[in-house]
Design an enzyme around this catalytic site. Structure first.
Site, PDB file in Angstrom:
ATOM      1  CG  HIS A  22      -1.802  -1.179   1.023  1.00  0.00           C
ATOM      2  ND1 HIS A  22      -3.037  -1.146   2.055  1.00  0.00           N
ATOM      3  CD2 HIS A  22      -2.203  -2.083   0.209  1.00  0.00           C
ATOM      4  CE1 HIS A  22      -3.989  -1.964   1.731  1.00  0.00           C
ATOM      5  NE2 HIS A  22      -3.393  -2.663   0.361  1.00  0.00           N
ATOM      6  CD  GLU A  62      -2.010   3.690   3.477  1.00  0.00           C
ATOM      7  OE1 GLU A  62      -1.546   3.083   2.410  1.00  0.00           O
ATOM      8  OE2 GLU A  62      -3.037   3.459   3.922  1.00  0.00           O
ATOM      9  CB  SER A  66     -17.807  -0.854 -36.490  1.00  0.00           C
ATOM     10  OG  SER A  66     -16.741  -1.831 -35.764  1.00  0.00           O
ATOM     11  CD1 TRP A  76      -9.297   1.421 -37.403  1.00  0.00           C
ATOM     12  CD2 TRP A  76     -10.476   0.418 -35.781  1.00  0.00           C
ATOM     13  NE1 TRP A  76      -8.675   0.290 -37.004  1.00  0.00           N
ATOM     14  CE2 TRP A  76      -9.546  -0.400 -35.807  1.00  0.00           C
ATOM     15  CE3 TRP A  76     -11.304   0.177 -34.582  1.00  0.00           C
ATOM     16  CZ2 TRP A  76      -9.144  -1.535 -35.353  1.00  0.00           C
ATOM     17  CZ3 TRP A  76     -11.227  -1.091 -33.918  1.00  0.00           C
ATOM     18  CH2 TRP A  76      -9.866  -1.798 -33.962  1.00  0.00           C
ATOM     19  NE  ARG A 116     -10.846  -1.999 -24.722  1.00  0.00           N
ATOM     20  CZ  ARG A 116     -10.503  -2.592 -25.700  1.00  0.00           C
ATOM     21  NH1 ARG A 116      -9.362  -3.003 -26.010  1.00  0.00           N
ATOM     22  NH2 ARG A 116     -11.478  -2.710 -26.665  1.00  0.00           N
ATOM     23  CB  THR A 151     -19.354  -6.341 -30.061  1.00  0.00           C
ATOM     24  OG1 THR A 151     -20.723  -5.429 -30.180  1.00  0.00           O
ATOM     25  CG2 THR A 151     -18.299  -5.709 -30.127  1.00  0.00           C
ATOM     26  CG  LEU A 163     -13.248  -6.985 -25.634  1.00  0.00           C
ATOM     27  CD1 LEU A 163     -14.341  -7.528 -25.122  1.00  0.00           C
ATOM     28  CD2 LEU A 163     -13.468  -5.701 -26.142  1.00  0.00           C
ATOM     29  NE  ARG A 174      -4.070  -4.129 -28.908  1.00  0.00           N
ATOM     30  CZ  ARG A 174      -5.419  -4.666 -29.125  1.00  0.00           C
ATOM     31  NH1 ARG A 174      -5.834  -5.568 -28.249  1.00  0.00           N
ATOM     32  NH2 ARG A 174      -5.848  -3.906 -29.723  1.00  0.00           N
ATOM     33  CB  THR A 202     -24.445  -4.412 -25.160  1.00  0.00           C
ATOM     34  OG1 THR A 202     -24.739  -5.571 -25.824  1.00  0.00           O
ATOM     35  CG2 THR A 202     -24.067  -4.731 -23.694  1.00  0.00           C
TER      36      THR A 202
HETATM   37  N1  LIG Z   1     -18.574   2.137 -32.438  1.00  0.00           N
HETATM   38  C1  LIG Z   1     -18.683   1.494 -31.511  1.00  0.00           C
HETATM   39  O1  LIG Z   1     -18.124   2.089 -30.320  1.00  0.00           O
HETATM   40  C2  LIG Z   1     -19.021   0.010 -31.179  1.00  0.00           C
HETATM   41  C3  LIG Z   1     -18.694  -0.726 -30.223  1.00  0.00           C
HETATM   42  C4  LIG Z   1     -18.970  -2.014 -30.352  1.00  0.00           C
HETATM   43  C5  LIG Z   1     -19.836  -2.431 -31.159  1.00  0.00           C
HETATM   44  N2  LIG Z   1     -19.858  -1.937 -32.362  1.00  0.00           N
HETATM   45  C6  LIG Z   1     -20.778  -2.479 -33.659  1.00  0.00           C
HETATM   46  O2  LIG Z   1     -22.022  -2.695 -33.141  1.00  0.00           O
HETATM   47  C7  LIG Z   1     -22.249  -4.010 -33.886  1.00  0.00           C
HETATM   48  C8  LIG Z   1     -22.906  -4.762 -32.834  1.00  0.00           C
HETATM   49  O3  LIG Z   1     -24.066  -3.944 -32.190  1.00  0.00           O
HETATM   50  P1  LIG Z   1     -25.429  -4.718 -31.852  1.00  0.00           P
HETATM   51  O4  LIG Z   1     -26.277  -3.660 -31.301  1.00  0.00           O
HETATM   52  O5  LIG Z   1     -25.922  -5.370 -33.071  1.00  0.00           O
HETATM   53  O6  LIG Z   1     -25.060  -5.736 -30.939  1.00  0.00           O
HETATM   54  P2  LIG Z   1     -24.432  -6.156 -29.432  1.00  0.00           P
HETATM   55  O7  LIG Z   1     -25.034  -5.094 -28.278  1.00  0.00           O
HETATM   56  O8  LIG Z   1     -22.837  -6.094 -29.619  1.00  0.00           O
HETATM   57  O9  LIG Z   1     -24.994  -7.568 -29.124  1.00  0.00           O
HETATM   58  C9  LIG Z   1     -26.197  -7.591 -29.051  1.00  0.00           C
HETATM   59  C10 LIG Z   1     -26.592  -9.105 -28.830  1.00  0.00           C
HETATM   60  O10 LIG Z   1     -25.782  -9.279 -27.470  1.00  0.00           O
HETATM   61  C11 LIG Z   1     -27.105 -10.055 -26.687  1.00  0.00           C
HETATM   62  N3  LIG Z   1     -27.361  -9.253 -25.642  1.00  0.00           N
HETATM   63  C12 LIG Z   1     -26.974  -8.001 -25.286  1.00  0.00           C
HETATM   64  N4  LIG Z   1     -27.664  -7.498 -24.182  1.00  0.00           N
HETATM   65  C13 LIG Z   1     -28.608  -8.472 -23.897  1.00  0.00           C
HETATM   66  C14 LIG Z   1     -29.492  -8.470 -22.827  1.00  0.00           C
HETATM   67  N5  LIG Z   1     -29.619  -7.197 -21.930  1.00  0.00           N
HETATM   68  N6  LIG Z   1     -30.120  -9.459 -22.699  1.00  0.00           N
HETATM   69  C15 LIG Z   1     -29.858 -10.625 -23.564  1.00  0.00           C
HETATM   70  N7  LIG Z   1     -28.907 -10.580 -24.613  1.00  0.00           N
HETATM   71  C16 LIG Z   1     -28.375  -9.419 -24.768  1.00  0.00           C
HETATM   72  C17 LIG Z   1     -28.260 -10.432 -27.639  1.00  0.00           C
HETATM   73  O11 LIG Z   1     -27.715 -11.686 -28.096  1.00  0.00           O
HETATM   74  P3  LIG Z   1     -28.769 -12.522 -29.085  1.00  0.00           P
HETATM   75  O12 LIG Z   1     -29.035 -12.021 -30.203  1.00  0.00           O
HETATM   76  O13 LIG Z   1     -28.073 -14.007 -29.117  1.00  0.00           O
HETATM   77  O14 LIG Z   1     -29.958 -12.971 -28.176  1.00  0.00           O
HETATM   78  C18 LIG Z   1     -27.961  -9.444 -28.562  1.00  0.00           C
HETATM   79  O15 LIG Z   1     -28.516  -9.515 -29.593  1.00  0.00           O
HETATM   80  C19 LIG Z   1     -21.179  -4.507 -34.679  1.00  0.00           C
HETATM   81  O16 LIG Z   1     -21.188  -4.219 -35.937  1.00  0.00           O
HETATM   82  C20 LIG Z   1     -19.975  -3.877 -33.948  1.00  0.00           C
HETATM   83  O17 LIG Z   1     -19.139  -3.686 -34.846  1.00  0.00           O
HETATM   84  C21 LIG Z   1     -19.533  -0.728 -32.545  1.00  0.00           C
HETATM   85 ZN   LIG Z   2      -3.086  -0.337   3.781  1.00  0.00          ZN
END
Ligand SMILES: NC(=O)c1ccc[n+]([C@@H]2O[C@H](COP(=O)([O-])OP(=O)(O)OC[C@H]3O[C@@H](n4cnc5c(N)ncnc54)[C@H](OP(=O)(O)O)[C@@H]3O)[C@@H](O)[C@H]2O)c1
Ligand SMILES: [Zn+2]
Length: 375
Positions: free
Chosen positions: A50, A52, A169, A171, A185, A197, A205, A208, A301
């Protein structure tokens, strides 16, 4: 005031642990004798000495009759390499006075350590100033609520799209913004994404290219139907950094065994109409000692956490681009009819990263009825 100067120095030292110390709190300590700084320390990593202890080791015999300035209440459990707690090590070193930035909300501390130091004959000055709580917003939240601090991070175009309609995506944002995302992260200590995703981007994830060794990060996937590919980077690196998949209780046993054989931990999760119970998931992560989670999307999500009122902090990186309405939205449907019902946030910070702009916000209201915005 001299006291404020030394406390500010301790706060700066604590800051050095921001990207390596999760799930532990940031702590900095300064030992001062006769107006001279004789020892300094900060907590680098969970499981290591820690702040301290490090400051006392540096001070050595000069700690006698000195004052220690420390950002957070010292611990009272065995923590240093010689099996001592800070509440034992501090009096043993000869320190006469301790100035404490804030009580530690951990129920094992929360004033008890202060009492122990006083009992050992030391003078204790407790400041409880909000800047020390703000520095450790993740730690204070997780200790009070028993769940990780939820930081939602998204990278979007100006029109709020995170990918093209076919899922491309890479980038959205430039290199500087992506480098910052690695720091977020490391700061959280856990990263969570939806299974789409994982399928679309095949991300690692893991933080790095950081200037120092980052915190060990746990990777978490919401995957009700166990669609995470065995050959994905995530699954293939499960031995390097933990992977947890939250799934429907009734998923395919054979797939489950295969993922487990690769080192993935699968957690059956209560759900209704196919939606996993996010509160259960946060409780489970809290039980595993995870203090922060960075939600990296995608839009579905993000929707779940926003709708549930479960987001503590939001950072959106906006790229100066447009994708149009067919792009994947940053947040899935919230089924709102009135503007007055829209979840509201207040802007805490606006920062440029190359061509991109990051906005950091805090929600006006979250489920527990406790808004973690200090000062
Ligand atoms: N620019 C950015 O910041 C960024 C970040 C991340 C991803 N992306 C892009 O976003 C796209 C994906 O996004 P998305 O919205 O299609 O999907 P996502 O959020 O990555 O995944 C959605 C899937 O995850 C599961 N899920 C998520 N939350 C849930 C919940 N509360 N309960 C149950 N299942 C849950 C479900 O799977 P099931 O379908 O199997 O039920 C749902 O269909 C990709 O193309 C990726 O490249 C971009
Ligand atoms: Zn301590």
């Amino acid at each position: 005031m001299l006291r404020d100067r030394y406390m500010e120095r301790a706060r700066e030292l604590a800051e050095r642990g921001r990207y390596s110390v999760a799930p532990n709190p940031l702590v900095g300590a300064v030992v001062v004798r006769d107006g001279e700084v004789v020892g300094e320390g900060w907590h680098v990593r969970a499981g290591r000495d820690h702040a301290e202890t490090i400051a006392l080791q540096k001070a050595g015999a000069a700690a006698r009759d000195a004052t220690m300035y420390v950002t957070l209440e010292p611990c009272n459990y065995r923590s240093n390499s010689s099996g001592e707690s800070c509440t034992e090590a501090i009096p043993r070193s000869g320190i006469r006075k301790v100035v404490v930035g804030h009580l530690d909300p951990n129920p094992k501390m929360n004033g008890r350590s202060i009492g122990m130091l006083k009992e050992a004959g030391l003078e204790v000055e407790l400041l409880n100033s909000p800047e020390f709580e703000r520095q450790n917003e993740q730690w204070f939240w997780t200790q009070r609520v028993g769940r990780p601090f939820v930081h939602l991070k998204l990278a979007a175009t100006l029109d709020g799209r995170i990918a093209t309609a076919n899922g491309d995506s890479k980038w959205v944002t430039g290199e500087e913004a992506r480098r910052k995302a690695h720091l977020l992260r490391a700061e959280a200590g856990a990263v969570l994404v939806g299974v789409n995703t994982v399928i679309a981007d095949d991300p690692l994830l893991i933080p790095r290219d950081l200037p120092q060794e980052p915190s060990r990060v746990t990777r978490v996937v919401l995957d009700p139907q166990l669609r995470t590919p065995i050959e994905s980077h995530l699954v293939q690196t499960a031995g390097e950094a933990a992977v947890l998949i939250f799934t429907n209780a009734t998923t395919d046993k054979d797939r489950r065994r295969k993922l487990e054989a690769s080192g993935v931990e699968i957690i059956a999760t209560p759900n209704s109409a196919g939606r996993l119970d996010l509160s259960f998931i946060l409780d489970e992560l809290g039980r595993k000692g995870i203090s922060g989670v960075l939600i990296e999307g995608g839009g579905e999500t993000a929707r779940g956490f926003v709708r549930g009122g479960l987001v503590n902090k939001l950072t959106i990186f906006y790229a100066p681009k447009l994708l149009g309405s067919e792009g994947i939205p940053m947040i899935g449907s919230l089924s709102l009819e009135k503007m007055a019902d829209a979840p509201r946030f207040s802007v805490s910070n606006v920062e440029r990263f190359g061509e991109d702009v990051a906005i950091t916000l805090y929600p006006s209201k979250i489920k527990e009825g406790y808004v973690h915005r200090v000062g």
